[in-house]
Design a protein around this motif. Structure first.
Motif, PDB file in Angstrom:
ATOM      1  N   LEU A   1       0.856  -1.182   0.000  1.00 47.09           N
ATOM      2  CA  LEU A   1       0.000   0.000   0.000  1.00 47.09           C
ATOM      3  C   LEU A   1       0.889   1.228   0.000  1.00 47.09           C
ATOM      4  O   LEU A   1       1.742   1.387   0.870  1.00 47.09           O
ATOM      5  CB  LEU A   1      -0.893   0.005   1.241  1.00 47.09           C
ATOM      6  CG  LEU A   1      -1.893  -1.140   1.365  1.00 47.09           C
ATOM      7  CD1 LEU A   1      -2.525  -1.156   2.743  1.00 47.09           C
ATOM      8  CD2 LEU A   1      -2.942  -1.024   0.286  1.00 47.09           C
ATOM      9  N   ASP A   2       0.716   2.103  -0.995  1.00 51.12           N
ATOM     10  CA  ASP A   2       1.511   3.330  -1.026  1.00 51.12           C
ATOM     11  C   ASP A   2       0.819   4.418  -0.201  1.00 51.12           C
ATOM     12  O   ASP A   2      -0.262   4.214   0.345  1.00 51.12           O
ATOM     13  CB  ASP A   2       1.786   3.779  -2.465  1.00 51.12           C
ATOM     14  CG  ASP A   2       0.517   4.034  -3.261  1.00 51.12           C
ATOM     15  OD1 ASP A   2      -0.584   4.042  -2.671  1.00 51.12           O
ATOM     16  OD2 ASP A   2       0.634   4.227  -4.489  1.00 51.12           O
ATOM     17  N   VAL A   3       1.474   5.564  -0.108  1.00 55.26           N
ATOM     18  CA  VAL A   3       0.954   6.655   0.720  1.00 55.26           C
ATOM     19  C   VAL A   3      -0.442   7.102   0.271  1.00 55.26           C
ATOM     20  O   VAL A   3      -1.331   7.257   1.116  1.00 55.26           O
ATOM     21  CB  VAL A   3       1.957   7.833   0.774  1.00 55.26           C
ATOM     22  CG1 VAL A   3       1.344   9.032   1.473  1.00 55.26           C
ATOM     23  CG2 VAL A   3       3.230   7.396   1.485  1.00 55.26           C
ATOM     24  N   PRO A   4      -0.689   7.308  -1.030  1.00 55.52           N
ATOM     25  CA  PRO A   4      -2.042   7.702  -1.416  1.00 55.52           C
ATOM     26  C   PRO A   4      -3.107   6.664  -1.024  1.00 55.52           C
ATOM     27  O   PRO A   4      -4.214   7.035  -0.624  1.00 55.52           O
ATOM     28  CB  PRO A   4      -1.962   7.850  -2.936  1.00 55.52           C
ATOM     29  CG  PRO A   4      -0.533   8.172  -3.203  1.00 55.52           C
ATOM     30  CD  PRO A   4       0.227   7.376  -2.168  1.00 55.52           C
ATOM     31  N   ALA A   5      -2.773   5.388  -1.095  1.00 54.48           N
ATOM     32  CA  ALA A   5      -3.717   4.344  -0.680  1.00 54.48           C
ATOM     33  C   ALA A   5      -3.994   4.435   0.812  1.00 54.48           C
ATOM     34  O   ALA A   5      -5.149   4.329   1.247  1.00 54.48           O
ATOM     35  CB  ALA A   5      -3.168   2.961  -1.030  1.00 54.48           C
ATOM     36  N   LEU A   6      -2.964   4.643   1.593  1.00 57.95           N
ATOM     37  CA  LEU A   6      -3.144   4.771   3.042  1.00 57.95           C
ATOM     38  C   LEU A   6      -3.951   6.019   3.405  1.00 57.95           C
ATOM     39  O   LEU A   6      -4.802   5.977   4.293  1.00 57.95           O
ATOM     40  CB  LEU A   6      -1.789   4.780   3.744  1.00 57.95           C
ATOM     41  CG  LEU A   6      -1.003   3.463   3.656  1.00 57.95           C
ATOM     42  CD1 LEU A   6       0.402   3.650   4.203  1.00 57.95           C
ATOM     43  CD2 LEU A   6      -1.728   2.353   4.386  1.00 57.95           C
ATOM     44  N   VAL A   7      -3.706   7.124   2.705  1.00 58.13           N
ATOM     45  CA  VAL A   7      -4.474   8.350   2.943  1.00 58.13           C
ATOM     46  C   VAL A   7      -5.942   8.113   2.590  1.00 58.13           C
ATOM     47  O   VAL A   7      -6.849   8.496   3.335  1.00 58.13           O
ATOM     48  CB  VAL A   7      -3.888   9.542   2.153  1.00 58.13           C
ATOM     49  CG1 VAL A   7      -4.824  10.743   2.177  1.00 58.13           C
ATOM     50  CG2 VAL A   7      -2.519   9.916   2.691  1.00 58.13           C
TER      51      VAL A   7
END
Length: 114
Positions: free
Chosen positions: A87-93
């Protein structure tokens, strides 16, 4: 027992069965493996039956928002830990925003039925 508590309990079971079905959807490899494919069909039938009972008490929009939000988070967690999907940062956000939305609905909405 209070009907709202029963409805939220059934919603939790509906979410668990839907997430289980989604997990086995990966294992079914496009419905080419019979065992996992049967589990997908059975768990989704159970999940939708439970959701149909939930919306007798909790408004559809609220129930579905919780169903989708919690389901997305649990599915992402399973994808990360079981299938090693990063999971990248945009997915986590995005996931954090979904969780925030579910929290806002449950704490502040008078439509939630509690």
């Amino acid at each position: 027992m209070n009907p709202i508590y029963m409805a939220y309990g059934m919603l939790a079971l509906a979410i668990i069965t839907e997430v289980t079905g989604s997990t086995f959807l990966v294992k079914s490899e496009g419905f080419t493996k019979i065992g996992p494919s049967l589990i997908v069909v059975i768990t989704f039938c159970i999940a939708f039956y439970l959701l149909s009972q939930v919306i007798k008490v909790i408004p559809l929009g609220i129930a579905y928002a919780i169903w989708a939000g919690v389901g997305i988070v649990l599915t992402a967690v399973i994808g990360y830990f079981v299938f090693r999907q990063s999971l990248d940062v945009p997915a986590l956000v995005g996931i954090a925003l979904i969780v925030s939305g579910v929290i806002v609905i449950n704490l502040f909405s008078h439509s939630a039925g509690h």
